[in-house]
Scaffold this motif. Structure first.
Motif, PDB file in Angstrom:
ATOM      1  N   ASN A   1       0.916  -1.314   0.190  1.00 56.81           N
ATOM      2  CA  ASN A   1       0.125   0.098  -0.026  1.00 56.81           C
ATOM      3  C   ASN A   1       0.802   0.617   0.342  1.00 56.81           C
ATOM      4  OD1 ASN A   1      -1.273   2.076   1.125  1.00 56.81           O
ATOM      5  ND2 ASN A   1      -3.453   0.919   0.923  1.00 56.81           N
ATOM      6  N   PHE A   2       0.662   2.399  -1.105  1.00 57.92           N
ATOM      7  CA  PHE A   2       0.944   3.617  -0.958  1.00 57.92           C
ATOM      8  C   PHE A   2       0.455   4.879  -0.870  1.00 57.92           C
ATOM      9  CE2 PHE A   2       4.402   6.423  -3.549  1.00 57.92           C
ATOM     10  CZ  PHE A   2       5.358   5.796  -2.374  1.00 57.92           C
ATOM     11  N   ASP A   3      -0.800   4.094  -0.562  1.00 59.01           N
ATOM     12  CA  ASP A   3      -1.936   5.774  -0.347  1.00 59.01           C
ATOM     13  C   ASP A   3      -1.455   6.436   1.241  1.00 59.01           C
ATOM     14  OD1 ASP A   3      -3.576   5.763  -2.103  1.00 59.01           O
ATOM     15  OD2 ASP A   3      -5.677   4.354  -0.888  1.00 59.01           O
ATOM     16  N   PRO A   4      -1.652   7.437   1.259  1.00 58.64           N
ATOM     17  CA  PRO A   4      -1.347   8.703   2.335  1.00 58.64           C
ATOM     18  C   PRO A   4      -1.347   8.152   3.419  1.00 58.64           C
ATOM     19  CG  PRO A   4      -2.233   9.748   0.597  1.00 58.64           C
ATOM     20  CD  PRO A   4      -2.600   8.660   0.242  1.00 58.64           C
ATOM     21  N   GLU A   5      -0.953   8.692   3.744  1.00 55.97           N
ATOM     22  CA  GLU A   5      -1.608   7.972   6.239  1.00 55.97           C
ATOM     23  C   GLU A   5      -2.322   8.222   6.215  1.00 55.97           C
ATOM     24  OE1 GLU A   5       3.007   9.691   8.477  1.00 55.97           O
ATOM     25  OE2 GLU A   5       1.859  10.779   6.637  1.00 55.97           O
ATOM     26  N   PHE A   6      -3.616   7.645   6.799  1.00 55.62           N
ATOM     27  CA  PHE A   6      -4.684   8.110   7.120  1.00 55.62           C
ATOM     28  C   PHE A   6      -5.839   7.523   6.565  1.00 55.62           C
ATOM     29  CE2 PHE A   6      -2.505  11.180   9.833  1.00 55.62           C
ATOM     30  CZ  PHE A   6      -2.475  10.218  11.138  1.00 55.62           C
ATOM     31  N   TYR A   7      -5.563   7.209   5.337  1.00 54.42           N
ATOM     32  CA  TYR A   7      -6.080   6.927   4.265  1.00 54.42           C
ATOM     33  C   TYR A   7      -7.124   5.553   4.641  1.00 54.42           C
ATOM     34  CZ  TYR A   7      -5.441  10.253   0.167  1.00 54.42           C
ATOM     35  OH  TYR A   7      -6.136  10.745  -0.136  1.00 54.42           O
TER      36      TYR A   7
END
Ligand SMILES: Cc1cc2nc3c(=O)[nH]c(=O)nc-3n(C[C@H](O)[C@H](O)[C@H](O)COP(=O)(O)OP(=O)(O)OC[C@H]3O[C@@H](n4cnc5c(N)ncnc54)[C@H](O)[C@@H]3O)c2cc1C
Ligand code: SF4
Ligand code: SF4
Lengths: 434, 533
Positions: free
Chosen positions: A410-416
């Motif tokens: 996973n490479f989504d921004p934090e807290f996603y």
């Protein structure tokens, strides 16, 4: 001092020049007819949309070239004389080279439609196309309606561009679902719906018959092949793919196919002449890749590779695992490894598809149904880590492993919000029902 | 601070109404400024602020909620106000004028202009609110604080809607809104109400951002107000020397700059439409490094000098006439100066020994800074008196510092020039706190922005929207992590990247700084060959 001359100041030519400069002291000249300085073609859309100014698309400041002793020449090469190693410009000038690199990129396809050269009809590839669009579609008063022909990556970008200026768009797509020659059905369906949610008039299974002119030689309307419907419009965007920009080489001794024919060392049939980027055509496709790879990353990789060869370390163009990315309006897309559409896939390729209820996120994982080997992944609306998939592909992981360890990628921004659990559950359910 | 975008392309009727409401609110404030004496001040103040807030809210809802979630930067380089056009300049001039009046001519706002020294004009309008909160009349700082807080709240809401697909953006915005409202605005007012005599203390503002934190009047205030005062003093010291380094180590300077700080809070909310205006030129980066570190060195020296000047006196007198007592400082001037010298030397040597590589060319500048400070310490040690530091009357030096750094730089240029220099000019070029945190972030932090293999297409969206003027693309297109001292971790570069290339992360120190030449995706042997040189 050896003189390296590069035709084309796109990503491939410029990457090559930078690397040659790092490795050597050779004299380097880059020729381009398009712009004074290298800019990022992929960012043209953001200029029209007002996110950036044109100068922001230039990855290097103007002093960079001088400092690195890379000469820039703005001219159009109309002839290449390989015997005397001379280039002839359309402004009458000429230039001698020791090694020549052709990195002239692509040009938009035109399939001989009636009216394809009228005013207000344009592709979307060069800076000049952008200027043209600015001229014919500055706002929704001047351009009351636009039609885009050809549902690829550039077409959808053009649709988004026009949309940002509230210009109504009709989007003609030959396929029965957006880009389903490349994307599996679940994904292309989702993107088609997303396009419509942006109030774009998406016409599937529709071809262009002709473009009609007004009395001043400007586009007035288009006619759809299938229905005969006439749509009034002020601008027509032709975005039905691109092909190598190599017409100026027709009279030279350099071997051409659709593009400049090269071997795995990116060498042409003529000694000291090479080709890289969009305009290079491999004699034989490398793996699942196409003989002509018209994407940013491959242009860059060819530049990185050829620089070695030019500086005395002759190596093959040997790209690693395939990857790519794009953005469809608000939905980001990344792909690692190979996932083919229903049309393109082999018998052993099986898909697991998961889609979020909000219809903006989905993934498709391709695997070999006989061996369970992981083949590739398409991900929409969820960012994933290139490095992780590259590693898994090298390690030849099976699909189970990938599904169980998806969160690592996973490479989504934090807290996603994270969806790996949902995805895994769906995956297990599918196995049970399968 | 204005919502007005007179040149906005196609704004809807609803947006026009919302704009009108906001303008009426501003108009009431303007009338007050020109000394219109409203009958029921509480009511009119509520009305004015309420209209501004409601106008902003309605405008934002109409602007963002009618569209699908996503990046909303269309036309930012076309609109006059956000592209240094005529409206941008006008707004800049108005803001700058406001700051100049606020800092230097508060009487024009009506401060103490009435008979018997009561307020008139704009400040008078705020008296009821101030009375309600702290039981005293308003000052220009109260007016400013209120407007500042209202602006962060209203535009924070707008920002949250703009990024409603992005939880990171939403959470940090809620955080700055909270810290501004509670810590900068309400708590200090309530503390005054307790009548404790503790000086105004915005607990989240630490030295050297609040450069005045260790000045004599404050230290006396802390030391004469019993345990609470003492706790606050200790907290003030701990926050910069212990709490902040720990948090910065774990999360990077973003924990402060874009989650807590009020200056950052304003920049991220009100300043958001201007973030892309910061210069990305390499020359600007050079200027930045000189300026910010000069300010830092200057504030260290100033603070040490000021503290030294009163420590020399050994203590101070307090209490009513006839009941005076002498409070002795427990720290002597000599011990203080030598202590600082030793601390800095350990820090300097430690960094030079263990972090020489990361520092690179900057080592030279670090050394210059260090020796300047040490020279200043020596000078103070031998020449300082209670009256004079560096042979200049100490109060003069102090006020010069407050004037140039505190007022001109952080206020007038920092905020007034939003529409010209971008939203974080102060944070980038001037803030000494950012200097310290940035130093830590570069050398001792787990924070970095990871780039996603070979996915970058050099489009430039990231660099364009970096308010700190970092050329993010420069790193991303080489597949190199971004580890820059100035990065405030706002996360906008990551948000706007159309290819999902950037991710703000806290991870191990190993391999954090990873200069590369050939990106992932190419021949593995070539990568090995080129990258491991
Ligand atoms: C709108 C758009 C969006 C895109 N988005 C993506 C994306 O998201 N991801 C991706 O991977 N790829 C994308 N691409 C494709 C990508 O931009 C190209 O693959 C890449 O730019 C090709 O680079 P190149 O160096 O081979 O050639 P080019 O960038 O085309 O450069 C060639 C240059 O040579 C000049 N030239 C040609 N002939 C002559 C001559 N005879 N004399 C002088 N000069 C000449 C041309 O004018 C041009 O300036 C996009 C393309 C477009 C148009
Ligand atoms: S680099 Fe990115 S996260 Fe850091 S300040 Fe710039 S935009 Fe914000
Ligand atoms: S990191 Fe993203 S936004 Fe920045 S240049 Fe690369 S693709 Fe564009």
């Amino acid at each position: 001092m050896e003189h390296i001359v590069i035709i084309g100041n796109g990503i491939s030519g410029v990457t090559l020049a930078r690397h040659v400069r790092k490795l050597s002291d050779k004299k380097i000249t880059i020729i381009s007819a398009e712009t004074d300085y290298f800019f990022s073609r992929t960012a043209l859309m953001y200029v029209y949309m007002g996110h950036m100014k044109f100068e922001h698309t230039q990855p290097y400041e103007n002093w960079f070239w001088d400092k690195n002793r890379i000469d820039l020449v703005k001219a159009y090469v109309k002839n290449v004389e390989t015997k005397s190693k001379t280039l002839y410009f359309d402004n009458g000038g000429s230039l001698q080279y020791d090694k020549l690199i052709i990195a002239t990129g692509s040009k938009p396809n035109k399939f001989g439609w009636p009216g394809q050269d009228l005013d207000g009809v344009m592709g979307m590839y060069h800076k000049q196309d952008l200027d043209n669009l600015e001229k014919y579609a500055p706002n929704n008063q001047v351009c009351k309606h636009a039609v885009i022909v050809g549902g690829g990556l550039i077409g959808i970008e053009l649709a988004e561009m026009l949309n940002s200026r509230s210009i109504p768009v009709t989007f003609l797509v030959r396929e029965s679902n957006f880009w389903n020659g490349v994307l599996p059905e679940g994904e292309s369906g989702m993107i088609s719906r997303h396009i419509k949610n942006h109030h774009i008039d998406l016409r599937l299974s529709s071809n262009l018959k002709e473009i009609k002119s007004d009395e001043n030689g400007k586009v007035k309307s288009i006619i759809i092949e299938e229905t005969g419907e006439e749509i009034a419009c002020d601008v027509v965007g032709l975005t039905a793919g691109v092909s190598p920009n190599v017409d100026f080489l027709k009279d030279s001794d350099i071997e051409l196919g659709r593009g400049v024919k090269v071997n795995r060392f990116l060498e042409t049939n003529i000694q000291d002449v090479y080709a890289i980027g969009d305009c290079a055509e491999q004699h034989e496709a490398i793996g699942n890749r196409r003989p002509i790879e018209a994407v940013w990353y491959t242009g860059r990789m060819m530049g990185e590779t050829l620089a070695q060869t030019l500086c005395g370390n002759r190596i093959e163009y040997k790209p690693g695992h395939w990857f790519n990315s794009a953005k469809f309006m608000d939905i980001e897309y990344q792909t690692y490894g190979w996932v083919f559409s229903e049309r393109g896939k082999k018998d052993f390729e099986q898909h697991f598809h998961w889609r979020h209820d909000d219809d903006t996120k989905c993934i498709t994982v391709a695997y070999n149904k006989n061996t369970n080997a992981f083949l590739g992944i398409n991900t929409f609306g969820i960012r994933m880590r290139h490095e992780t998939f590259d590693k898994w592909l090298t390690e030849k992981r099976d699909v189970d492993y990938v599904m169980h360890n998806l969160s690592e990628a996973n490479f989504d921004p934090e807290f996603y919000s994270r969806f790996e659990k949902d995805i895994l559950t769906a995956y297990k359910n599918q196995l049970q029902t399968a | 601070m204005s919502l007005a975008r007179p040149d906005a392309l196609n704004i809807t009727t609803k947006q026009k109404i919302a704009l009108a409401l906001g303008i009426v609110g501003l108009f009431i404030l303007t009338l007050a400024l020109f000394n219109v004496n409203f009958p029921n001040k509480g009511l009119f103040l509520t009305l004015a602020l309420g209209l501004i807030v409601v106008g902003t809210i309605l405008y934002s809802r109409d602007a963002y909620l009618n569209k699908l979630e996503g990046i909303k930067n269309d036309g930012q380089w076309f609109k006059s106000v956000s592209s240094r056009g005529i409206w941008g300049w006008i707004l800049g001039v108005i803001l700058t004028a406001f700051y100049i009046v606020l800092y230097f001519f508060a009487e024009y706002l009506g401060l103490g202009q009435g008979t018997d020294g009561s307020n008139t004009g704009l400040i008078r309008l705020f008296d009821p609110l101030s009375q309600l909160l702290s039981g005293r009349n308003a000052s220009q700082w109260f007016v400013y604080g209120t407007l500042y807080t209202v602006a962060i709240l209203a535009f924070g809401y707008k920002f949250i809607l703009k990024y409603r697909h992005n939880r990171y953006q939403q959470l940090r915005t809620v955080s700055v809104m909270f810290f501004q409202l509670a810590f900068a605005f309400l708590i200090p007012e309530f503390m005054y109400r307790l009548n404790s005599g503790i000086p105004y203390y915005d607990l989240k503002n630490m030295w050297p951002l609040s450069y005045y934190n260790f000045e004599q009047y404050r230290i006396e205030g802390f030391l004469t107000t019993g345990n609470l005062g003492l706790i606050m003093l200790i907290f003030g010291v701990l926050s910069i020397f212990v709490i902040s380094p720990i948090l910065t180590y774990k999360y990077g300077k973003r924990w402060y700059c874009s989650w807590v700080c009020g200056c950052g809070g304003l920049a991220e909310t009100v300043g958001d439409p201007f973030r892309h205006l910061s210069s990305k030129k390499q020359s600007a980066w050079k200027l930045e490094r000189w300026l910010i570190h000069t300010v830092l060195v200057f504030s260290v020296i100033m603070t040490v000098a000021v503290v030294s000047s009163y420590l020399k006196a050994g203590g101070f007198w307090t209490g009513e006439e006839g009941n005076k007592r002498f409070i002795e400082y427990w720290l002597s001037n000599e011990a203080f100066l030598i202590g600082i010298g030793i601390f800095l030397t350990i820090l300097f040597v430690g960094v030079m020994v263990f972090k020489r590589n990361e520092l690179g060319k900057d080592a030279k500048y670090g050394a210059i800074g260090y020796f300047v400070v040490i020279a200043a310490l020596v000078l103070l040690f031998y020449t300082g008196t209670t009256e004079e530091i560096f042979f200049i009357k100490s109060y003069k030096l102090k006020s010069a510092y407050g004037f140039y750094i505190g007022s001109i730089f952080s206020g007038v240029i920092g905020t007034g020039f939003y529409p010209i220099l971008g939203s974080r000019a102060w944070c980038r070029f001037g803030c000494p706190m950012a200097g310290i945190l940035g130093f830590q972030q570069r050398l001792f932090s787990k924070f970095r922005i990871t780039t996603n293999g070979g996915q970058c297409i050099s489009c430039g969206n990231c660099s364009n929207s970096c308010e700190m003027g970092i050329d993010v693309r420069h790193y991303a297109q080489k597949g190199e992590n971004i580890v820059r001292s100035s990065c405030v971790g706002c996360g906008i570069c990551s948000a706007v990247c159309p290819r999902g290339v950037l991710k703000l992360e806290n991870d191990g120190m190993e391999g954090r700084i990873n200069p590369t030449e050939v990106l992932l995706g190419n021949d593995v042997d070539l990568m090995k060959l080129v990258n491991q040189k």
